[in-house]
Scaffold this motif. Structure first.
Motif, short mmCIF file in Angstrom:
data_model
loop_
_atom_site.label_atom_id
_atom_site.label_comp_id
_atom_site.label_asym_id
_atom_site.label_seq_id
_atom_site.Cartn_x
_atom_site.Cartn_y
_atom_site.Cartn_z
N GLN A 83 -16.22 -22.27 -43.45
CA GLN A 83 -17.27 -22.26 -44.48
C GLN A 83 -18.65 -22.08 -43.84
O GLN A 83 -19.50 -21.38 -44.38
N TRP A 84 -18.88 -22.71 -42.70
CA TRP A 84 -20.16 -22.54 -42.02
C TRP A 84 -20.32 -21.11 -41.54
O TRP A 84 -21.39 -20.50 -41.68
N ALA A 85 -19.26 -20.54 -40.99
CA ALA A 85 -19.33 -19.17 -40.49
C ALA A 85 -19.65 -18.19 -41.62
O ALA A 85 -20.37 -17.20 -41.42
N VAL A 86 -19.11 -18.43 -42.80
CA VAL A 86 -19.33 -17.52 -43.93
C VAL A 86 -20.70 -17.75 -44.57
O VAL A 86 -21.46 -16.81 -44.83
N ALA A 87 -21.03 -19.02 -44.82
CA ALA A 87 -22.25 -19.32 -45.57
C ALA A 87 -23.50 -19.28 -44.70
O ALA A 87 -24.56 -18.79 -45.13
N GLY A 88 -23.41 -19.79 -43.49
CA GLY A 88 -24.57 -19.81 -42.60
C GLY A 88 -25.74 -20.59 -43.15
O GLY A 88 -26.90 -20.23 -42.91
N THR A 89 -25.46 -21.68 -43.87
CA THR A 89 -26.54 -22.46 -44.50
C THR A 89 -26.61 -23.86 -43.89
O THR A 89 -25.62 -24.36 -43.33
N PRO A 90 -27.77 -24.53 -44.01
CA PRO A 90 -27.86 -25.90 -43.52
C PRO A 90 -26.83 -26.85 -44.13
O PRO A 90 -26.26 -27.67 -43.40
N PRO A 91 -26.55 -26.79 -45.45
CA PRO A 91 -25.52 -27.70 -45.97
C PRO A 91 -24.15 -27.46 -45.33
O PRO A 91 -23.41 -28.42 -45.06
N ALA A 92 -23.81 -26.19 -45.08
CA ALA A 92 -22.51 -25.90 -44.45
C ALA A 92 -22.50 -26.41 -43.02
O ALA A 92 -21.48 -26.95 -42.54
N ARG A 93 -23.62 -26.24 -42.32
CA ARG A 93 -23.71 -26.77 -40.95
C ARG A 93 -23.57 -28.28 -40.94
O ARG A 93 -22.84 -28.85 -40.13
N ASP A 94 -24.28 -28.95 -41.86
CA ASP A 94 -24.23 -30.40 -41.89
C ASP A 94 -22.84 -30.91 -42.26
O ASP A 94 -22.39 -31.94 -41.74
N ALA A 95 -22.16 -30.19 -43.13
CA ALA A 95 -20.79 -30.58 -43.48
C ALA A 95 -19.87 -30.48 -42.27
O ALA A 95 -19.01 -31.33 -42.05
N PHE A 96 -20.07 -29.44 -41.46
CA PHE A 96 -19.28 -29.28 -40.24
C PHE A 96 -19.55 -30.44 -39.29
O PHE A 96 -18.62 -31.04 -38.73
N ALA A 97 -20.82 -30.79 -39.08
CA ALA A 97 -21.18 -31.88 -38.17
C ALA A 97 -20.60 -33.21 -38.65
O ALA A 97 -20.07 -34.00 -37.85
N LEU A 98 -20.68 -33.47 -39.95
CA LEU A 98 -20.14 -34.72 -40.48
C LEU A 98 -18.62 -34.77 -40.35
O LEU A 98 -18.05 -35.84 -40.10
N THR A 99 -17.98 -33.64 -40.51
CA THR A 99 -16.53 -33.59 -40.35
C THR A 99 -16.15 -33.87 -38.90
O THR A 99 -15.14 -34.53 -38.62
N CYS A 100 -16.95 -33.37 -37.95
CA CYS A 100 -16.73 -33.69 -36.53
C CYS A 100 -16.82 -35.20 -36.30
O CYS A 100 -15.99 -35.78 -35.59
N LEU A 101 -17.83 -35.83 -36.90
CA LEU A 101 -17.99 -37.27 -36.73
C LEU A 101 -16.85 -38.05 -37.36
O LEU A 101 -16.35 -39.03 -36.80
N ASP A 102 -16.41 -37.62 -38.53
CA ASP A 102 -15.29 -38.27 -39.20
C ASP A 102 -14.03 -38.16 -38.35
O ASP A 102 -13.28 -39.13 -38.17
N LEU A 103 -13.80 -36.98 -37.81
CA LEU A 103 -12.64 -36.78 -36.94
C LEU A 103 -12.76 -37.62 -35.67
O LEU A 103 -11.77 -38.22 -35.22
N ALA A 104 -13.95 -37.65 -35.09
CA ALA A 104 -14.15 -38.43 -33.87
C ALA A 104 -13.84 -39.91 -34.11
O ALA A 104 -13.21 -40.57 -33.27
N ALA A 105 -14.25 -40.44 -35.26
CA ALA A 105 -13.96 -41.85 -35.57
C ALA A 105 -12.46 -42.08 -35.70
O ALA A 105 -11.93 -43.10 -35.23
N ALA A 106 -11.77 -41.14 -36.35
CA ALA A 106 -10.32 -41.27 -36.49
C ALA A 106 -9.62 -41.20 -35.14
O ALA A 106 -8.67 -41.94 -34.87
N VAL A 107 -10.08 -40.30 -34.27
CA VAL A 107 -9.49 -40.18 -32.94
C VAL A 107 -9.77 -41.42 -32.11
O VAL A 107 -8.91 -41.90 -31.37
N ASP A 108 -10.98 -41.97 -32.23
CA ASP A 108 -11.30 -43.21 -31.53
C ASP A 108 -10.30 -44.31 -31.89
O ASP A 108 -9.77 -45.00 -31.01
#
Length: 238
Positions: free
Chosen positions: A121-146
């Motif tokens: 979605q970030w690659a297609v949209a190229g917008t700040p909301p899409a970027r922020d969603a990607f970053a938050l998903t990284c953090l959510d995944l990192a917490a689950a992996v922790d």
């Protein structure tokens, strides 16, 4: 007058770390670090820069494939080998711990799919909301992996280190066929070496074939450094 005393109790012996346990911890540490770095880098990335978006989402894809492959090896090879090696009184509780591991890893794998979706979605949209969603998903995944890796290192790795014969670990490693390209394998090796102490570095490098060690010395190290600088804007820690 002689006073009878009980013989001193021997100090508890902590099982020596095995190659299997060390390898597990190194990969866990790598993924935890890189997911949090990826979230931080993405937060400050220009949302509409296609080259930067591609670099960050490509790294996310690599981490996802590494983690999925790691889970498959554990699920299909490593834990079955451990359960076969355990004495009967430990096998039952260990099966419960593997069941808990399976549930936790299923949740992590679901979040990996979420990350893949957010990257597209970030690659297609190229917008700040899409970027922020990607970053938050990284953090959510990192917490689950922790949480998942902490539970695994607490509940399963001590059993692995105490009971898995070295020959069984060798059989597992010989069965695995890398799903990464040679260049990607060198990238992962470089990432693993970044936080490794001298003993870990020696063990990691000694486990490679002679040809791979030569490639790492001749071109792998310098390519990894250049790739890390491009991704993070700074050289690797070591």
């Amino acid at each position: 007058m002689t006073v009878a005393t009980a013989p001193p109790r021997p100090a508890p012996v902590r099982p020596a770390a095995t190659r299997a346990g060390d390898s597990e911890r190194v990969l866990h540490r790598l993924v935890r670090r890189e997911l949090r770095l990826l979230a931080e880098l993405s937060t400050w990335a220009p949302a509409g820069d296609p080259a930067r978006v591609a670099a960050l989402t490509r790294h996310a894809d690599l981490l996802g494939r590494v983690l999925l492959g790691h889970h498959a090896v554990e699920r299909d090879l490593l834990w079955p080998a451990l359960l076969r090696a355990l004495p009967a009184d430990l096998a039952g509780p260990a099966r419960d711990r593997v069941a808990d591991w399976t549930a936790r890893c299923a949740a992590v794998d679901n979040r990996l799919r979420d990350l893949s979706t957010a990257a597209r979605q970030w690659a297609v949209a190229g917008t700040p909301p899409a970027r922020d969603a990607f970053a938050l998903t990284c953090l959510d995944l990192a917490a689950a992996v922790d949480a998942q890796t902490a539970a695994e290192e607490r509940d399963l790795l001590p059993l692995l280190e105490a009971h898995l014969p070295a020959r069984e670990w060798t059989a597992v490693t010989r069965t695995v066929r890398p799903a990464l390209s040679p260049r990607e394998q060198l990238t992962v090796l470089g990432l693993a070496l970044e936080d490794a102490g001298p003993a870990e570095r020696a063990r990691l490098l000694s486990g490679l074939g002679r040809g791979t060690r030569l490639v790492w010395r001749l071109v792998g190290r310098s390519r990894h450094r250049a790739a890390v600088v491009r991704l993070r804007g700074a050289p690797p820690a070591r």
